[in-house]
Design an enzyme around this catalytic site. Structure first.
Site, PDB file in Angstrom:
ATOM      1  N   ASN A 216       0.851  -1.199   0.000  1.00 17.76           N
ATOM      2  CA  ASN A 216       0.000   0.000   0.000  1.00 17.76           C
ATOM      3  C   ASN A 216       0.883   1.244   0.000  1.00 17.76           C
ATOM      4  O   ASN A 216       2.109   1.151  -0.010  1.00 17.76           O
ATOM      5  CB  ASN A 216      -0.957  -0.029   1.203  1.00 17.76           C
ATOM      6  CG  ASN A 216      -0.196  -0.088   2.513  1.00 17.76           C
ATOM      7  OD1 ASN A 216       0.536   0.828   2.860  1.00 17.76           O
ATOM      8  ND2 ASN A 216      -0.341  -1.196   3.230  1.00 17.76           N
ATOM      9  N   ASP A 285      -4.432  -6.328   5.306  1.00 13.64           N
ATOM     10  CA  ASP A 285      -5.441  -7.157   5.975  1.00 13.64           C
ATOM     11  C   ASP A 285      -5.387  -8.598   5.491  1.00 13.64           C
ATOM     12  O   ASP A 285      -5.677  -9.521   6.237  1.00 13.64           O
ATOM     13  CB  ASP A 285      -6.839  -6.578   5.716  1.00 13.64           C
ATOM     14  CG  ASP A 285      -7.024  -5.257   6.448  1.00 13.64           C
ATOM     15  OD1 ASP A 285      -6.554  -5.158   7.595  1.00 13.64           O
ATOM     16  OD2 ASP A 285      -7.622  -4.316   5.864  1.00 13.64           O
ATOM     17  N   LYS A 295       7.821 -17.271 -10.727  1.00 12.58           N
ATOM     18  CA  LYS A 295       6.960 -16.238 -11.312  1.00 12.58           C
ATOM     19  C   LYS A 295       5.778 -16.889 -12.045  1.00 12.58           C
ATOM     20  O   LYS A 295       5.968 -17.839 -12.819  1.00 12.58           O
ATOM     21  CB  LYS A 295       7.799 -15.397 -12.285  1.00 12.58           C
ATOM     22  CG  LYS A 295       7.034 -14.237 -12.853  1.00 12.58           C
ATOM     23  CD  LYS A 295       7.896 -13.431 -13.807  1.00 12.58           C
ATOM     24  CE  LYS A 295       7.021 -12.408 -14.521  1.00 12.58           C
ATOM     25  NZ  LYS A 295       7.713 -11.788 -15.636  1.00 12.58           N
ATOM     26  N   PRO A 313      -2.853 -11.844  10.702  1.00  8.66           N
ATOM     27  CA  PRO A 313      -3.117 -11.613  12.131  1.00  8.66           C
ATOM     28  C   PRO A 313      -3.189 -10.118  12.404  1.00  8.66           C
ATOM     29  O   PRO A 313      -2.499  -9.329  11.755  1.00  8.66           O
ATOM     30  CB  PRO A 313      -1.889 -12.232  12.818  1.00  8.66           C
ATOM     31  CG  PRO A 313      -0.824 -12.287  11.783  1.00  8.66           C
ATOM     32  CD  PRO A 313      -1.520 -12.417  10.463  1.00  8.66           C
ATOM     33  N   ILE A 315      -2.040  -7.430  14.545  1.00 15.25           N
ATOM     34  CA  ILE A 315      -0.906  -7.280  15.480  1.00 15.25           C
ATOM     35  C   ILE A 315      -1.325  -6.456  16.692  1.00 15.25           C
ATOM     36  O   ILE A 315      -1.078  -6.831  17.840  1.00 15.25           O
ATOM     37  CB  ILE A 315       0.296  -6.618  14.759  1.00 15.25           C
ATOM     38  CG1 ILE A 315       0.688  -7.447  13.530  1.00 15.25           C
ATOM     39  CG2 ILE A 315       1.479  -6.462  15.707  1.00 15.25           C
ATOM     40  CD1 ILE A 315       1.586  -6.715  12.544  1.00 15.25           C
ATOM     41  N   PHE A 331      -3.563   3.381  15.070  1.00 10.86           N
ATOM     42  CA  PHE A 331      -3.852   4.408  14.065  1.00 10.86           C
ATOM     43  C   PHE A 331      -5.022   3.933  13.211  1.00 10.86           C
ATOM     44  O   PHE A 331      -5.167   2.733  12.968  1.00 10.86           O
ATOM     45  CB  PHE A 331      -2.624   4.670  13.189  1.00 10.86           C
ATOM     46  CG  PHE A 331      -1.779   5.805  13.697  1.00 10.86           C
ATOM     47  CD1 PHE A 331      -1.096   5.687  14.899  1.00 10.86           C
ATOM     48  CD2 PHE A 331      -1.685   6.998  12.992  1.00 10.86           C
ATOM     49  CE1 PHE A 331      -0.331   6.734  15.390  1.00 10.86           C
ATOM     50  CE2 PHE A 331      -0.915   8.053  13.464  1.00 10.86           C
ATOM     51  CZ  PHE A 331      -0.244   7.923  14.660  1.00 10.86           C
ATOM     52  N   LYS A 345     -13.158   1.488  15.917  1.00 13.10           N
ATOM     53  CA  LYS A 345     -11.897   0.730  15.909  1.00 13.10           C
ATOM     54  C   LYS A 345     -11.307   0.621  17.313  1.00 13.10           C
ATOM     55  O   LYS A 345     -10.762  -0.409  17.693  1.00 13.10           O
ATOM     56  CB  LYS A 345     -10.907   1.432  14.964  1.00 13.10           C
ATOM     57  CG  LYS A 345      -9.755   0.567  14.549  1.00 13.10           C
ATOM     58  CD  LYS A 345      -9.094   1.077  13.291  1.00 13.10           C
ATOM     59  CE  LYS A 345     -10.003   0.936  12.078  1.00 13.10           C
ATOM     60  NZ  LYS A 345      -9.365   1.304  10.834  1.00 13.10           N
ATOM     61  N   LYS A 349     -10.613  -3.073  18.785  1.00 12.13           N
ATOM     62  CA  LYS A 349      -9.245  -3.538  19.045  1.00 12.13           C
ATOM     63  C   LYS A 349      -8.935  -3.613  20.539  1.00 12.13           C
ATOM     64  O   LYS A 349      -7.900  -4.155  20.928  1.00 12.13           O
ATOM     65  CB  LYS A 349      -8.236  -2.597  18.379  1.00 12.13           C
ATOM     66  CG  LYS A 349      -8.488  -2.408  16.901  1.00 12.13           C
ATOM     67  CD  LYS A 349      -7.314  -2.843  16.076  1.00 12.13           C
ATOM     68  CE  LYS A 349      -7.635  -2.685  14.592  1.00 12.13           C
ATOM     69  NZ  LYS A 349      -6.693  -3.382  13.744  1.00 12.13           N
TER      70      LYS A 349
END
Ligand code: C5P
Length: 405
Positions: A216, A285, A295, A313, A315, A331, A345, A349
């Site tokens: 990302n 995710d 390849k 998982p 973390i 975050f 969130k 969490k």
């Protein structure tokens, strides 16, 4: 990370004692001036054998002092006047001989005189030792270094590496940019003194085959800024970083990983030994169920390969579930409805503090805007540079730490 104007309003007496590293002091003056400091250079006679006062005057834009008999001072007390004006005295390079002088409280030249005459409480002394490795390793120098620390002096370095004499070892003066960074850090309040802080940063990379993968746009800048800010605040910082092209902040222990699973495996065993865990990493995710060994080739059918995905998982949630978790900060990088997502969130969490930011607006940028969400409500830290925000966030975490323990 920019250090622009980080030393604005600070007046630094930069002392040079004799050593070949004096050539780096010219660059150091530039670094300090660039950071907004005013710099008063004072040289010993030995330093003048290596670099001229003319160079340092031109760079600092101030006449250089070299003698305690300097008649320019109306009261003829340069040692008193110079040390009363300074926010700090930095000796770079500090030779073995000059360190010995400081230890003994000798005062037979202007620089050692002003070090002795400075008001200890108001005007800290920092030194950047620079000498041959045998001189640094000598028990006399080590004894002097220990005594200087005990007397309240801050030692910056020395570094290890190539030396002007051709030998390799401990004793190199820190680079000018590193010394400037250390001085900036020195002036930050020590809000996390003695705390151990673990930080994840950057993206993760989930391999599809040996040449492709899923990642990302996280740059890691916010996490690295936090690592620097926490270390500046006196913490012992461990940084677990995904693939990013950023230099490690000074004094930070760094472990590099690629995938979410590797990040998880690096973080979990050490999380319990930390007081604070800050999860800034943009962890993937999902990952391909299995990375192909070779390849993946087009098979001519026109159909792309089906890639089965499995969940990674979490973390942060795993650390928060530890029997004795560190203070956990998550975050939330969202593209809309920041407050609602961040609140949800936080509960999902099971962490005390979530920091929301708009991912697309901040990924790769030097600025950010943060929204702090905890059990009492929310508060915005307005748009600023990531380092400035990181320092504010460190202050917020330190406050919460006080009440959570
Ligand atoms: O679940 P989501 O990715 O939205 O949560 C973001 C927060 O959780 C961040 O602090 C991120 O570092 C952390 N996280 C994690 N492990 C994951 C996913 C997210 O630590 N697998």
């Amino acid at each position: 990370m920019s250090t622009s104007l980080e030393l604005q309003g600070k007046h630094i007496v930069l002392g040079l004692s004799g050593g070949i590293a004096c050539y780096k002091s010219a660059e150091l003056v530039r670094e300090l001036v660039k950071a907004g400091a005013t710099v008063q250079v004072v040289m010993t006679e030995a330093a003048e054998a290596f670099i001229t006062a003319v160079t340092l005057q031109a760079l600092s834009n101030r006449p250089v002092y070299t003698s305690q008999w300097d008649a320019r001072e109306p009261n003829n007390m340069a040692h008193i006047n110079l040390s009363r004006e300074a926010d700090a005295v930095l000796i770079a390079p500090a030779s073995a001989d000059f360190m010995a002088k400081l230890v003994q409280g000798r005062a037979d030249d202007l620089l050692s005189l002003l070090c002795l005459a400075r008001p200890i409480e108001r005007c800290p002394l920092l030194i950047a030792p620079a000498m041959n490795r045998e001189m640094w390793a000598h028990p006399a120098t080590q004894r002097n270094a220990a005594q200087l620390r005990a007397d309240g002096t801050t030692l910056l370095g020395p570094d290890a590496g190539d030396q002007a004499c051709g030998e390799i070892g401990d004793g190199r003066m820190l680079e000018p940019a590193d010394l400037a960074e250390e001085l900036i850090a020195f002036f930050q309040p020590k809000r996390l003194a003695g705390q151990r802080v673990l930080i994840t940063a950057g993206p993760t990379f989930e391999a599809i085959d040996p040449v492709r993968g899923i990642t990302n746009r996280s740059s890691g800048k916010m996490g690295f800024a936090l690592a620097r800010a926490a270390r500046e605040a006196g913490a012992q910082v461990t940084l677990v970083a995904g693939p990013v092209a950023l230099p490690t902040p000074r004094g930070v222990m760094r472990t590099d990983v690629q995938s979410a699973q590797q990040m998880h495996d690096a973080v979990l065993p050490m999380a319990g030994a930390h007081d604070v865990f800050i999860a800034t990493a943009a962890v993937a995710d999902w990952r391909p169920a299995a990375a192909h060994e070779h390849k993946i080739k087009k098979d001519g059918s026109g159909r792309p390969p089906a890639i089965e995905m499995v969940e990674n998982p979490d973390i942060l949630a795993a650390v928060a579930r530890l029997p004795k978790p560190p203070y956990c900060v998550g975050f939330a990088a969202e593209s809309q409805d920041l407050l609602a997502h961040a609140q949800a969130k936080r509960l999902r969490k099971g962490v005390p503090l979530i920091v929301g930011n708009l991912g697309p607006a901040t990924f790769g940028q030097d600025d950010n805007t943060l929204l702090l969400v905890d059990e009492h409500g929310h508060r915005e830290l307005p748009t600023a540079g990531k380092l400035a925000l990181a320092r504010e966030l460190v202050g917020e975490i330190a406050e919460r730490l006080k009440t959570s323990t």
